[in-house]
Every structure is written in structure tokens, then in C-alpha cells.
Design a protein around this motif. Structure first.
Motif, mmCIF file in Angstrom:
data_model
loop_
_atom_site.group_PDB
_atom_site.id
_atom_site.type_symbol
_atom_site.label_atom_id
_atom_site.label_comp_id
_atom_site.label_asym_id
_atom_site.label_seq_id
_atom_site.Cartn_x
_atom_site.Cartn_y
_atom_site.Cartn_z
ATOM 1 N N LEU A 111 0.827 -1.209 0.000
ATOM 2 C CA LEU A 111 0.000 0.000 0.000
ATOM 3 C C LEU A 111 0.862 1.260 0.000
ATOM 4 O O LEU A 111 0.579 2.218 -0.736
ATOM 5 C CB LEU A 111 -0.929 0.001 1.221
ATOM 6 N N SER A 112 1.903 1.266 0.780
ATOM 7 C CA SER A 112 2.780 2.440 0.810
ATOM 8 C C SER A 112 3.474 2.630 -0.527
ATOM 9 O O SER A 112 3.678 3.762 -0.984
ATOM 10 C CB SER A 112 3.808 2.306 1.933
ATOM 11 N N LYS A 113 3.825 1.523 -1.177
ATOM 12 C CA LYS A 113 4.439 1.622 -2.500
ATOM 13 C C LYS A 113 3.462 2.185 -3.517
ATOM 14 O O LYS A 113 3.849 2.992 -4.372
ATOM 15 C CB LYS A 113 4.943 0.252 -2.952
ATOM 16 N N VAL A 114 2.197 1.747 -3.434
ATOM 17 C CA VAL A 114 1.184 2.253 -4.357
ATOM 18 C C VAL A 114 1.028 3.759 -4.186
ATOM 19 O O VAL A 114 0.998 4.518 -5.163
ATOM 20 C CB VAL A 114 -0.166 1.539 -4.127
ATOM 21 N N PHE A 115 0.938 4.208 -2.922
ATOM 22 C CA PHE A 115 0.807 5.644 -2.670
ATOM 23 C C PHE A 115 2.042 6.401 -3.148
ATOM 24 O O PHE A 115 1.939 7.497 -3.706
ATOM 25 C CB PHE A 115 0.578 5.907 -1.180
ATOM 26 N N ALA A 121 3.641 9.764 -9.858
ATOM 27 C CA ALA A 121 3.044 9.946 -11.181
ATOM 28 C C ALA A 121 2.261 11.246 -11.257
ATOM 29 O O ALA A 121 2.322 11.971 -12.256
ATOM 30 C CB ALA A 121 2.137 8.756 -11.501
ATOM 31 N N VAL A 122 1.490 11.542 -10.197
ATOM 32 C CA VAL A 122 0.727 12.792 -10.174
ATOM 33 C C VAL A 122 1.661 13.994 -10.187
ATOM 34 O O VAL A 122 1.439 14.976 -10.913
ATOM 35 C CB VAL A 122 -0.189 12.834 -8.932
ATOM 36 N N ALA A 123 2.728 13.922 -9.395
ATOM 37 C CA ALA A 123 3.692 15.026 -9.352
ATOM 38 C C ALA A 123 4.344 15.226 -10.715
ATOM 39 O O ALA A 123 4.547 16.358 -11.162
ATOM 40 C CB ALA A 123 4.754 14.751 -8.286
ATOM 41 N N ALA A 124 4.663 14.114 -11.394
ATOM 42 C CA ALA A 124 5.269 14.220 -12.722
ATOM 43 C C ALA A 124 4.316 14.858 -13.715
ATOM 44 O O ALA A 124 4.709 15.695 -14.534
ATOM 45 C CB ALA A 124 5.693 12.830 -13.208
ATOM 46 N N LEU A 127 4.065 18.523 -13.019
ATOM 47 C CA LEU A 127 5.289 19.179 -13.491
ATOM 48 C C LEU A 127 5.224 19.406 -15.003
ATOM 49 O O LEU A 127 5.585 20.473 -15.500
ATOM 50 C CB LEU A 127 6.502 18.316 -13.137
ATOM 51 N N ILE A 128 4.722 18.391 -15.719
ATOM 52 C CA ILE A 128 4.613 18.516 -17.173
ATOM 53 C C ILE A 128 3.595 19.582 -17.556
ATOM 54 O O ILE A 128 3.854 20.438 -18.408
ATOM 55 C CB ILE A 128 4.236 17.159 -17.792
ATOM 56 N N LEU A 129 2.413 19.530 -16.901
ATOM 57 C CA LEU A 129 1.320 20.425 -17.286
ATOM 58 C C LEU A 129 1.588 21.878 -16.931
ATOM 59 O O LEU A 129 1.225 22.788 -17.682
ATOM 60 C CB LEU A 129 0.012 19.965 -16.628
ATOM 61 N N PHE A 130 2.212 22.110 -15.776
ATOM 62 C CA PHE A 130 2.307 23.474 -15.272
ATOM 63 C C PHE A 130 3.708 24.082 -15.339
ATOM 64 O O PHE A 130 3.869 25.276 -15.104
ATOM 65 C CB PHE A 130 1.801 23.540 -13.832
ATOM 66 N N VAL A 131 4.723 23.274 -15.659
ATOM 67 C CA VAL A 131 6.075 23.812 -15.748
ATOM 68 C C VAL A 131 6.675 23.561 -17.129
ATOM 69 O O VAL A 131 7.022 24.505 -17.852
ATOM 70 C CB VAL A 131 6.985 23.203 -14.659
ATOM 71 N N LEU A 132 6.781 22.294 -17.513
ATOM 72 C CA LEU A 132 7.442 21.972 -18.770
ATOM 73 C C LEU A 132 6.650 22.447 -19.981
ATOM 74 O O LEU A 132 7.219 23.043 -20.909
ATOM 75 C CB LEU A 132 7.684 20.455 -18.847
#
Length: 381
Positions: A111-115, A121-124, A127-132
Motif C-alpha cells: 500500500l505504501s508503494k502504491v501511494f 506519477a501525479v507530481a510528474a 510538473l509537465i502540465l504546469f512547468v514543462l
């Protein structure tokens, strides 16, 4: 649970320890009341295997074990070991005694690995949508040729026109007198500007009080804005603001960002059709959701255009006041959530600029202003 009993019905099985090759015949006792499965070596074979006590609640069945009859069992936490019970009657009795045979075991820490990976993935994606993507869009906007940008703008404006028609509005209005009036206003504002493409200014019939710039020098006024204005100088102030966006190529940047965001979302949510992508771009351009910094810079640029054209900033400020009366304003914390600075501060900044405090030459004559205001009432389109 109680300790395993020593005198229980015995049935045969084959045991694989998972550590060595081969199999061993074993005797299996089912202590159902105590909750144990007892595995001993088969005395007749002389094979050596330590006695093992398997907790019935921790036993699982192995699916697709390759045997036509019987069942293969394993113990949670000891996945390498297997017990094959060849007699189907014995296997069924063991099945009846084990209530969690088909329970899916989740390894510790899963469960901790899934989170962790989901958060990554969400952070990436953020980062793509709002920075890159914004940085990439800004770079691409400087590389796209002017002719290509004009074509993009034409497609976006056509999509907006098609979308607006569903609300029984959206058709473009045009008369020769109105076109001459808007050209005169544009020429006065851009006399000193070196534009990469000619401005293409059109008026769309709708009651909305709005105007927007699309890529490639396309500027669209909604007739509701012209109806709301009391003087042509108010319209000139709005036009100067949209020209500022054109010069900075802000519409192209926002269209590229919308296209890039749609591309990322299409990979997550499914494929987007090309028409949907254009619709997203058109919606972003029409809403003109530029950054607060871009809006402030456009206001500053517009005030310089008004000054160079000898037109008063007061008319520009007056139009902000009208918008504030019509739609309200954003104050306090909400101002920082809005893409535009609040209308009161924009009006104050315009008045402070004092681009032409004295008498000035009107941007349009009364006849030209009347022709512009009546364009969607008198045109045949």
C-alpha cells in the motif's frame, strides 16, 4: 488456536519444499477443530521431512497447477513450498476446512508503494502540465512562422464561430462602413508598430461583453461590448489591449499550452479527436485565461499605444468601471486566484497614466461610430 492433535485421520500427499529438487511423499492430518494442517514424513518411504503445522486460515489454493485431479496448496509467507493432495475427496475436505483459500494476499508495504508511485506519477504530470509545457509553448511560439500562426488562428476562430452558433448567435457582422471605421481605429493605434502580420478584426454577434485575440493577428469583438461602450475611445482602449496580446503572441502561447495539455490528458483519459483538440484550444483562447503578469503587461502596452495615438486613458478606465458594474470585481484573496488583476486597480492604473488629459481628436467621427455600433443590426450577415 489450540495445539495440533496427535490422533487424526491421515491422507497422503506430495510435498515440495521449494529449496531442493524433487518431491516427498507425506502424511497429512487435518485438525479442523484446532485450525491446523499437520504435515509429517511418510514412514513407508523413509523420506526425511520435519513436521510442519500449517494454519488453515493462512492456506491458499494454487490456481492452474497443471493436475487434472486433486489440488495444490501453499502457505502464506512460505510461497516457495507446495503441498499436492492428489485425491479429490481429501482435497475437497481440505477446501471445506480452509475459509480463505482464494484470498488475495497483499505483500507488506504494498500500500505504501502504491501511494508512493501514484504520488510520483501525479507530481510528474503536474510538473509537465504546469512547468514543462508552458516553457515549451513559450519556446515554440517564437519558432512558428507567421503564416502558420495565421492559419492556426483562422482554425480557432472558425471553431469559436461554430460553437457560438449553437446559442443562436456567433455569426460575424460586416458592413463596408463598419469595416472602414474599425480599420481607421486600428491604423491610429498601430501607426508606429511593426506587426509580423496584418490585424484581422471582426465583430461577432452576441450579447456577451467580451473581446479576444486569436493566434496570427485575429481579433474578435463581441457586439455586446460595442453596445455597452458609450464612446469609440472605450472600444479603442480594449482594441489596444488585444493588440498588446497579439504583439506578445500570447494567444499562440495559450493555444499551444492547451494543445499540449490535451495531448497529455489524452494519454491518461483516452484518445482525443482532432476536432476536440481544436475545441479546447478555441475555448482557452476565447476565455483569454492569460497569467496576471501577461494581463498587466498588456494593460501597460495598451496605455502606451493610447498615448502614442493621442487618445485618453480615461475612456479605457471608464470601460473597466462598466465591467465592474456588470460583473462585479475580485478582491482580497480572490484577486490572487483570478487570471486578471481586479477591475478597480486596472481602472486606477489607467487614470494614473494620463495618456491624453487635454482635448484630443476623436478616434472616430459620429457617423463612423454610429456605423460601428449598428453593424450587427444593419448588416445582412
Amino acid at each position: 488456536m489450540t495445539s495440533p492433535q496427535s490422533t487424526l485421520p491421515v491422507f497422503g500427499g506430495r510435498y515440495f519444499d521449494g529449496q531442493t529438487a524433487g518431491e516427498r511423499d507425506v502424511e497429512v492430518s487435518l485438525d479442523k477443530p484446532g485450525g491446523w494442517l499437520i504435515i509429517r514424513r511418510d514412514q513407508s518411504s523413509g523420506a526425511s521431512i520435519p513436521q510442519e503445522n500449517w494454519d488453515l486460515d493462512d492456506m491458499r489454493v494454487v490456481r492452474d497447477h497443471g493436475h487434472e485431479e486433486g489440488e495444490v496448496f501453499r502457505l502464506t509467507g512460505k510461497d516457495e513450498a507446495r503441498l499436492f493432495v492428489p485425491n479429490q475427496v481429501d482435497a475437497d475436505a481440505l477446501r471445506d476446512a480452509c475459509q480463505y483459500l482464494r484470498k488475495a494476499d497483499v505483500p507488506a508495504g504494498t500500500l505504501s508503494k502504491v501511494f508512493f508511485w501514484t504520488g510520483g506519477a501525479v507530481a510528474a504530470m503536474l510538473l509537465i502540465l504546469f512547468v514543462l509545457l508552458p516553457n515549451l509553448a513559450d519556446t515554440m511560439a517564437t519558432l512558428i512562422p507567421a503564416k502558420r500562426e495565421e492559419a492556426i488562428g483562422e482554425t480557432v476562430v472558425a471553431q469559436i464561430e461554430q460553437t457560438m452558433k449553437f446559442a443562436n448567435s456567433g455569426q460575424f457582422c460586416s458592413t463596408s462602413e463598419a469595416e472602414a471605421a474599425i480599420a481607421k481605429m486600428s491604423d491610429r493605434l498601430t501607426d508606429e508598430l511593426d506587426l509580423p502580420y496584418p490585424l484581422k478584426i471582426r465583430i461577432m454577434k452576441t450579447e456577451m461583453i467580451n473581446a479576444f485575440a486569436a493566434p496570427g493577428g485575429h481579433i474578435v469583438f463581441f457586439s455586446g461590448l460595442i453596445d455597452k461602450a458609450d464612446t469609440p475611445e472605450e472600444v479603442a482602449g480594449v482594441l489596444a489591449h488585444e493588440i498588446a496580446h497579439v504583439v506578445a503572441r500570447d494567444p499562440l502561447r495559450i493555444a499551444l499550452r492547451a494543445a499540449g495539455s490535451a495531448g497529455i490528458l489524452s494519454m491518461v483519459l483516452g484518445d482525443f479527436a482532432g476536432g476536440t483538440l481544436v475545441l479546447i484550444m478555441a475555448e482557452q483562447v476565447m476565455q483569454a485565461s492569460y497569467t496576471r503578469e501577461a494581463e498587466a503587461q498588456a494593460d501597460e502596452f495598451a496605455l502606451r499605444l493610447l498615448k502614442d495615438a493621442g487618445l485618453p486613458a480615461e475612456a479605457f478606465a471608464a470601460f473597466f468601471d462598466k465591467l465592474r458594474e456588470e460583473y462585479g470585481d475580485t478582491d482580497g484573496a480572490m484577486e490572487y486566484l483570478s487570471s486578471h488583476p481586479n477591475l478597480a486597480s486596472r481602472a486606477a492604473a489607467a487614470r494614473a497614466a494620463e495618456t491624453q488629459p487635454d482635448a484630443f481628436e476623436p478616434v472616430l467621427s459620429e457617423t463612423e461610430w454610429a456605423a460601428l455600433q449598428s453593424v450587427c443590426k444593419s448588416s445582412g450577415r
